[in-house]
Design a protein around this motif. Structure first.
Motif, PDB file in Angstrom:
ATOM      1  N   GLY A  64      18.619  22.169   8.555  1.00  0.00           N
ATOM      2  CA  GLY A  64      17.241  22.656   8.589  1.00  0.00           C
ATOM      3  C   GLY A  64      16.282  21.672   9.233  1.00  0.00           C
ATOM      4  O   GLY A  64      16.548  20.479   9.331  1.00  0.00           O
ATOM      5  N   GLU A  65      15.140  22.228   9.682  1.00  0.00           N
ATOM      6  CA  GLU A  65      14.112  21.422  10.332  1.00  0.00           C
ATOM      7  C   GLU A  65      12.774  21.525   9.610  1.00  0.00           C
ATOM      8  O   GLU A  65      11.726  21.328  10.216  1.00  0.00           O
ATOM      9  N   ARG A  66      12.799  21.851   8.319  1.00  0.00           N
ATOM     10  CA  ARG A  66      11.545  22.019   7.589  1.00  0.00           C
ATOM     11  C   ARG A  66      10.787  20.696   7.522  1.00  0.00           C
ATOM     12  O   ARG A  66      11.364  19.651   7.234  1.00  0.00           O
ATOM     13  N   LEU A  67       9.507  20.742   7.801  1.00  0.00           N
ATOM     14  CA  LEU A  67       8.627  19.569   7.748  1.00  0.00           C
ATOM     15  C   LEU A  67       7.567  19.788   6.684  1.00  0.00           C
ATOM     16  O   LEU A  67       6.934  20.846   6.633  1.00  0.00           O
ATOM     17  N   GLY A  68       7.390  18.798   5.820  1.00  0.00           N
ATOM     18  CA  GLY A  68       6.380  18.901   4.774  1.00  0.00           C
ATOM     19  C   GLY A  68       4.974  18.706   5.301  1.00  0.00           C
ATOM     20  O   GLY A  68       4.752  18.473   6.492  1.00  0.00           O
ATOM     21  N   ASP A  69       4.017  18.803   4.385  1.00  0.00           N
ATOM     22  CA  ASP A  69       2.614  18.666   4.764  1.00  0.00           C
ATOM     23  C   ASP A  69       1.892  17.871   3.685  1.00  0.00           C
ATOM     24  O   ASP A  69       2.239  17.941   2.502  1.00  0.00           O
ATOM     25  N   VAL A  70       0.903  17.098   4.120  1.00  0.00           N
ATOM     26  CA  VAL A  70       0.148  16.227   3.218  1.00  0.00           C
ATOM     27  C   VAL A  70      -1.329  16.557   3.363  1.00  0.00           C
ATOM     28  O   VAL A  70      -1.836  16.692   4.483  1.00  0.00           O
ATOM     29  N   PRO A  71      -2.061  16.714   2.261  1.00  0.00           N
ATOM     30  CA  PRO A  71      -3.490  17.047   2.359  1.00  0.00           C
ATOM     31  C   PRO A  71      -4.292  15.893   2.952  1.00  0.00           C
ATOM     32  O   PRO A  71      -3.909  14.719   2.857  1.00  0.00           O
ATOM     33  N   ALA A  72      -5.409  16.251   3.543  1.00  0.00           N
ATOM     34  CA  ALA A  72      -6.268  15.241   4.161  1.00  0.00           C
ATOM     35  C   ALA A  72      -6.887  14.311   3.131  1.00  0.00           C
ATOM     36  O   ALA A  72      -7.329  13.210   3.479  1.00  0.00           O
ATOM     37  N   SER A  73      -6.919  14.715   1.874  1.00  0.00           N
ATOM     38  CA  SER A  73      -7.529  13.883   0.843  1.00  0.00           C
ATOM     39  C   SER A  73      -6.652  12.717   0.412  1.00  0.00           C
ATOM     40  O   SER A  73      -7.117  11.818  -0.291  1.00  0.00           O
ATOM     41  N   VAL A 132       0.869  -1.179   0.000  1.00  0.00           N
ATOM     42  CA  VAL A 132       0.000   0.000   0.000  1.00  0.00           C
ATOM     43  C   VAL A 132       0.901   1.223   0.000  1.00  0.00           C
ATOM     44  O   VAL A 132       1.912   1.264   0.719  1.00  0.00           O
ATOM     45  N   CYS A 133       0.553   2.232  -0.778  1.00  0.00           N
ATOM     46  CA  CYS A 133       1.379   3.438  -0.903  1.00  0.00           C
ATOM     47  C   CYS A 133       0.580   4.662  -0.467  1.00  0.00           C
ATOM     48  O   CYS A 133      -0.647   4.725  -0.656  1.00  0.00           O
ATOM     49  N   THR A 134       1.289   5.621   0.076  1.00  0.00           N
ATOM     50  CA  THR A 134       0.669   6.882   0.470  1.00  0.00           C
ATOM     51  C   THR A 134       1.747   7.946   0.561  1.00  0.00           C
ATOM     52  O   THR A 134       2.947   7.657   0.538  1.00  0.00           O
ATOM     53  N   TRP A 135       1.330   9.196   0.659  1.00  0.00           N
ATOM     54  CA  TRP A 135       2.249  10.299   0.906  1.00  0.00           C
ATOM     55  C   TRP A 135       2.339  10.543   2.414  1.00  0.00           C
ATOM     56  O   TRP A 135       1.324  10.489   3.124  1.00  0.00           O
ATOM     57  N   VAL A 136       3.531  10.825   2.912  1.00  0.00           N
ATOM     58  CA  VAL A 136       3.724  11.181   4.321  1.00  0.00           C
ATOM     59  C   VAL A 136       4.657  12.390   4.388  1.00  0.00           C
ATOM     60  O   VAL A 136       5.481  12.596   3.495  1.00  0.00           O
ATOM     61  N   PRO A 137       4.535  13.196   5.438  1.00  0.00           N
ATOM     62  CA  PRO A 137       5.467  14.328   5.591  1.00  0.00           C
ATOM     63  C   PRO A 137       6.896  13.827   5.804  1.00  0.00           C
ATOM     64  O   PRO A 137       7.124  12.773   6.389  1.00  0.00           O
ATOM     65  N   TRP A 138       7.848  14.616   5.339  1.00  0.00           N
ATOM     66  CA  TRP A 138       9.269  14.312   5.520  1.00  0.00           C
ATOM     67  C   TRP A 138       9.965  15.550   6.054  1.00  0.00           C
ATOM     68  O   TRP A 138       9.341  16.610   6.185  1.00  0.00           O
ATOM     69  N   THR A 139      11.214  15.443   6.415  1.00  0.00           N
ATOM     70  CA  THR A 139      11.959  16.585   6.943  1.00  0.00           C
ATOM     71  C   THR A 139      13.282  16.732   6.214  1.00  0.00           C
ATOM     72  O   THR A 139      13.821  15.779   5.665  1.00  0.00           O
ATOM     73  N   HIS A 140      13.811  17.940   6.252  1.00  0.00           N
ATOM     74  CA  HIS A 140      15.133  18.169   5.686  1.00  0.00           C
ATOM     75  C   HIS A 140      16.191  17.364   6.435  1.00  0.00           C
ATOM     76  O   HIS A 140      17.162  16.895   5.833  1.00  0.00           O
ATOM     77  N   ARG A 141      16.022  17.219   7.735  1.00  0.00           N
ATOM     78  CA  ARG A 141      17.023  16.468   8.503  1.00  0.00           C
ATOM     79  C   ARG A 141      17.095  15.026   8.036  1.00  0.00           C
ATOM     80  O   ARG A 141      18.163  14.420   8.019  1.00  0.00           O
ATOM     81  N   ARG A 142      15.940  14.451   7.641  1.00  0.00           N
ATOM     82  CA  ARG A 142      15.951  13.075   7.157  1.00  0.00           C
ATOM     83  C   ARG A 142      16.472  12.976   5.723  1.00  0.00           C
ATOM     84  O   ARG A 142      16.748  11.893   5.247  1.00  0.00           O
ATOM     85  N   LEU A 143      16.591  14.101   5.042  1.00  0.00           N
ATOM     86  CA  LEU A 143      17.222  14.093   3.728  1.00  0.00           C
ATOM     87  C   LEU A 143      18.741  14.126   3.823  1.00  0.00           C
ATOM     88  O   LEU A 143      19.436  13.881   2.848  1.00  0.00           O
ATOM     89  N   ALA A 144      19.252  14.464   5.010  1.00  0.00           N
ATOM     90  CA  ALA A 144      20.691  14.602   5.178  1.00  0.00           C
ATOM     91  C   ALA A 144      21.357  13.233   5.179  1.00  0.00           C
ATOM     92  O   ALA A 144      20.800  12.244   5.672  1.00  0.00           O
ATOM     93  N   ALA A 145      22.574  13.188   4.631  1.00  0.00           N
ATOM     94  CA  ALA A 145      23.325  11.935   4.596  1.00  0.00           C
ATOM     95  C   ALA A 145      23.633  11.445   5.996  1.00  0.00           C
ATOM     96  O   ALA A 145      23.737  10.242   6.240  1.00  0.00           O
ATOM     97  N   LYS A 156       0.525  21.103  16.472  1.00  0.00           N
ATOM     98  CA  LYS A 156       1.210  21.091  15.177  1.00  0.00           C
ATOM     99  C   LYS A 156       2.368  20.101  15.217  1.00  0.00           C
ATOM    100  O   LYS A 156       3.145  20.084  16.160  1.00  0.00           O
ATOM    101  N   ARG A 157       2.433  19.277  14.168  1.00  0.00           N
ATOM    102  CA  ARG A 157       3.561  18.357  14.060  1.00  0.00           C
ATOM    103  C   ARG A 157       4.798  19.128  13.608  1.00  0.00           C
ATOM    104  O   ARG A 157       4.807  19.711  12.537  1.00  0.00           O
ATOM    105  N   GLU A 158       5.810  19.100  14.432  1.00  0.00           N
ATOM    106  CA  GLU A 158       7.046  19.811  14.121  1.00  0.00           C
ATOM    107  C   GLU A 158       8.228  18.896  14.381  1.00  0.00           C
ATOM    108  O   GLU A 158       8.247  18.161  15.376  1.00  0.00           O
ATOM    109  N   PRO A 159       9.244  18.934  13.510  1.00  0.00           N
ATOM    110  CA  PRO A 159      10.406  18.075  13.739  1.00  0.00           C
ATOM    111  C   PRO A 159      11.303  18.557  14.863  1.00  0.00           C
ATOM    112  O   PRO A 159      11.976  17.758  15.512  1.00  0.00           O
TER     113      PRO A 159
END
Length: 798
Positions: A409-418, A298-311, A438-441
């Motif tokens: 950075g600590e930017r956190l994405g957002d996913v629509p309720a739909s 099953v696939c879906t979109w979830v929020p991610w963070t810049h910190r998790r993009l870091a190596a 609010k969900r914040e990293p």
């Protein structure tokens, strides 16, 4: 001169390749670097020029249906595609996207131009499928040194040697560089261009391009040459890579078969050479993909963070500076000036003085460093050096703060309720929105006042999530000085991997409340009395009445069967706290209080047996349990039930005079009775305990039991203080050395202020009472007051 720069000289950008009229369907492959802002910007320009009617992006085709959400204003990167196995949610994988990811920009371009778009990599159903271990896996597990040695034994110059011929291939670490280059193609190209840092090479050659020309033909040619020289890889990784590329070619063939005439393929640069036309026959690829294991996903979109993009987070395709790359993509004009201005603003929030003149000086320094280092633009290393030297004045701590807040950075994405997701996630999102959470990293503390309705509901939500092992909120210590059970402090930090935890918890229910209730009920069977009591407390805090009723029944049954007094004593504090907490929450805890009272009476009945024949370690454990039960009885007695407290104190009074009781326990029970004002001969008891005939260690244990956390007694009772001081002074040298650790441990429980006060009393004696001091001052001032009165009287007479 870099490798790509040499190619640019041989093939200038003005070569009219794009003017050649194609005679049939064409496939254009754009080899990009994952999460590269320069690649993303160049890719958008290349797509505008190519104008494809189909865009294929490296990613799992299982998620094609989710691409329709790209472009929704509520789908804000960084986000990630999450694919998981519904029967085993922990088997999952993420495909992250940032706003500056070339793949994300390609999808947005296709959606914006109403062009067919889809993923072309190996499906998640195959990558998450279970596999049997083979000899290829063992080859992958071979140490790097062995693999490197095997490669070095090949006759003649190696592929990397050919590529790296020149000064870069010499030196004591040449072998290590060759191994690195064989594993990292970008490192090989960077070394060939005279760079020792692949990040800096890519930034100069691609991210910092100023001429507007497309780098993709040159990247394609360079990667093709590198693949030819490095040769065929071995092991499970090579097999999986071959399958991925075979699936990509099959996807391209399918798009051409559907009538698409201009197909754009966006993939990692390493794969680009094997995806260009002509693709070759399809039969070999079909054979390679035949029998590919699969499982339902099953696939879906979830929020991610810049910190998790870091190596540094362990992400294989990670980058070192997500925040910097986002800035380069979002602010292409004067990026250095804008960046250092943002750095100054961030430092000012930490009350560090940074003037506008310092920002100007830092910009000049960064640009000068770039010129001295022969770079087209100031990069991250230059702005970091300028930040350290000018804005931070060499303070590495301030620089580390800038790195964490801006560079990563600590930017956190957002996913629509739909976006389709599990019902539990939908309920959690709705609940957090209703409670204004609010969900914040970035971790932050939240103080709750349980007398307020919204804070009480927040607390219940956090406790329910803890029952579901969702670690978004953790209890913390507050910096606010406050007493009472109406205050709670939580530490909130949302991490992307919690999305998998939510999916795992979804098996228990469709809402947070129902899932937590089902989870509690599932663990009732087989728990010990202590575990049940702790679960009761957590269940009450989470406001789960249905689960609480069953827990209380199980707790009462287990208490009736458990004959171990220590188990009863361990379970009692949690039940007492839960019963007392009900007064704040307004929860009916009558049944809970009855169970706690039964445990107190059973403890009183068995305490004598539990305190017989204890060694030193067991005595310490029972002492701690007695203290915990004493505090629990105090909580129960606050509700006016004095019978339980009287029964408990009577039990302690009967045990305190037992001669076979461990000295530590005897001293502790005496202290508890003194605090309860049931013993008025404390000096006499201390005198007996310190009398001749007992070993020094026995006396020290009694003192430890009595005086732990008892500085107030010593400060305000001269008789106790004199007895203790006399005993310590009378110890022989050998005895003093033996008991010193025990006495130090006792006095270590006193606060610094209490120790200072006690030392002053021992050195100077007790202070003079206030009334006596006033009388003494009046007597000393008598003559002076009489003289003043005489003078005033003479003045009145005149």
């Amino acid at each position: 001169m870099s490798l790509l720069a040499e190619h640019e000289t041989e093939h200038p950008p003005e070569t009219p390749l794009e003017n050649t009229a194609p005679t049939g369907p064409t496939v254009e492959v754009f080899g990009i670097r994952h999460h590269g802002p320069g690649s993303a910007r160049s890719l958008v320009a290349a797509l505008d020029a190519y104008n494809p009617d189909c865009v294929l992006v490296e990613g799992p085709p299982d998620a094609d249906a989710l691409l329709r959400f790209v472009g929704d204003e509520d789908l804000v990167p960084p986000v990630a595609l999450l694919a998981y196995a519904p029967e085993e949610p922990r088997v999952a994988s993420f495909w992250p996207f940032a706003g500056f990811s070339p793949e994300w920009q390609a999808i947005r371009w296709a959606r914006r131009h109403d062009v067919e778009v889809g993923f072309c990599d190996l499906p998640a159903s195959a990558t998450l499928a279970p596999r049997e271990r083979t000899l290829l896996d063992e080859a992958d597990d071979a140490p790097d040194d062995e693999t490197a040695d095997a490669e070095d034994d090949v006759d003649g110059p190696s592929a990397v040697d050919l590529l790296l011929s020149g000064p870069a291939a010499t030196g004591p670490d040449a072998a290590a560089r060759r191994r690195l280059a064989s594993r990292d193609p970008l490192a090989a190209l960077a070394q060939a261009g005279g760079y020792d840092d692949a990040e800096r090479w890519w930034e100069d050659v691609v991210e910092g391009r100023l001429d507007g020309s497309s780098p993709f033909p040159l990247v394609l040619e360079a990667m093709g040459e590198l693949r030819r020289l490095v040769g065929q890889r071995r092991g499970r990784h090579a097999e999986n890579e071959a399958r991925r590329e075979a699936y990509m070619r099959q996807t391209i063939r399918a798009a051409l078969k559907r009538g698409r005439t201009r197909v754009a393929v966006v993939c990692g640069a390493w794969h680009a050479p094997v995806l260009t036309a002509p693709l070759g026959p399809a039969a070999p690829d079909a054979r390679l993909l035949r029998g590919l294991p699969k499982r339902k996903v099953v696939c879906t979109w979830v929020p991610w963070t810049h910190r998790r993009l870091a190596a540094a987070s362990g992400y294989g395709a990670g980058i070192t500076s997500p925040g910097w790359y986002a800035h380069l993509f979002e602010a292409p004009d004067v990026p250095v000036t804008r960046w250092l201005t943002a750095v100054a603003g961030e430092l000012r929030t930490r009350d560090l003085p940074v003037s506008s003149a310092s920002v100007i000086e830092a910009v000049r320094l960064a640009e000068t460093l770039a010129t001295l280092r022969g770079r087209p633009l100031a990069g991250l290393s230059e702005v970091t050096d300028a930040t350290r030297a000018v804005l931070c004045d060499g303070d590495e701590l301030a620089l580390r703060y800038v790195t964490e807040r801006l560079v990563v950075g600590e930017r956190l994405g957002d996913v629509p309720a739909s976006v389709p997701t599990v019902p539990l996630e939908a309920d959690l999102v709705a609940t957090t929105r209703r409670l204004r959470l609010k969900r914040e990293p970035a971790a932050r503390a939240l103080d709750l006042d349980l007398r307020r309705g919204i804070d009480r509901e927040r607390s219940q939500l956090f406790h329910r999530l803890r029952l579901l092992d969702l670690g978004w909120a953790q209890p913390a210590t507050s910096d606010v000085q406050a007493t009472g059970t109406f205050r709670e402090t939580w530490r909130l930090a949302w991490q992307p991997e919690l999305a998998v935890s939510v999916v795992e918890a979804a098996v228990w229910g469709t809402t947070v409340e129902s899932a937590a209730t089902a989870r509690v009920e599932s663990v009732v069977a087989g728990q010990s009395l202590v575990e049940l009591a702790r679960t009761v407390e957590r269940c009450l805090l989470a406001a789960l009445p249905d689960a609480l009723a069953r827990l209380l029944e199980a707790c009462a049954d287990q208490a009736a069967r458990d004959a171990d007094v220590e188990h009863l004593m361990e379970a009692l504090p949690a039940l007492a706290r839960a019963a007392r907490y009900g007064d704040v929450r307004g929860t009916d805890t009558g049944a809970l209080r009855q169970t706690a009272e039964v445990l107190v009476r059973r403890t009183c009945a068995g305490l004598g047996r539990a305190t017989t024949g204890l060694d030193d370690e067991s005595a310490v454990r029972v002492r701690d349990l007695v203290d915990a039960v004493h505090a629990a009885v105090g909580l129960l007695a606050q509700e006016g039930d004095g019978d339980v407290r009287r029964e408990w104190l009577a039990t302690l009074r009967g045990l305190a005079d037992r001669r076979d009781l461990a000295p530590l326990l005897q001293g502790r029970l005496t202290r508890l009775l003194v605090d309860a004002e049931l013993v008025d001969d404390a000096p006499a008891r201390l005198h007996r305990a310190l009398s001749y005939g007992s070993p020094a260690a026995t006396k020290a244990a009694w003192v430890e039991g009595f005086f732990t956390d008892g500085a107030v007694l010593l400060v305000h009772d001269p008789a106790l203080r004199t007895l203790l001081d006399g005993w310590v002074s009378s110890l022989a040298d050998a005895e003093f050395v033996d008991v010193l650790p025990l006495v130090r441990r006792t006095f270590g429980t006193f606060s610094p202020a209490q120790r200072r006060s006690l030392a002053q009393r021992l050195a100077h004696g007790d202070p003079v009472p206030a009334s006596a001091a006033a009388d003494r001052l009046t007597a000393l001032a008598g003559p002076a007051l009489a003289t003043v009165e005489t003078i005033l009287a003479a003045g009145r007479h005149d």
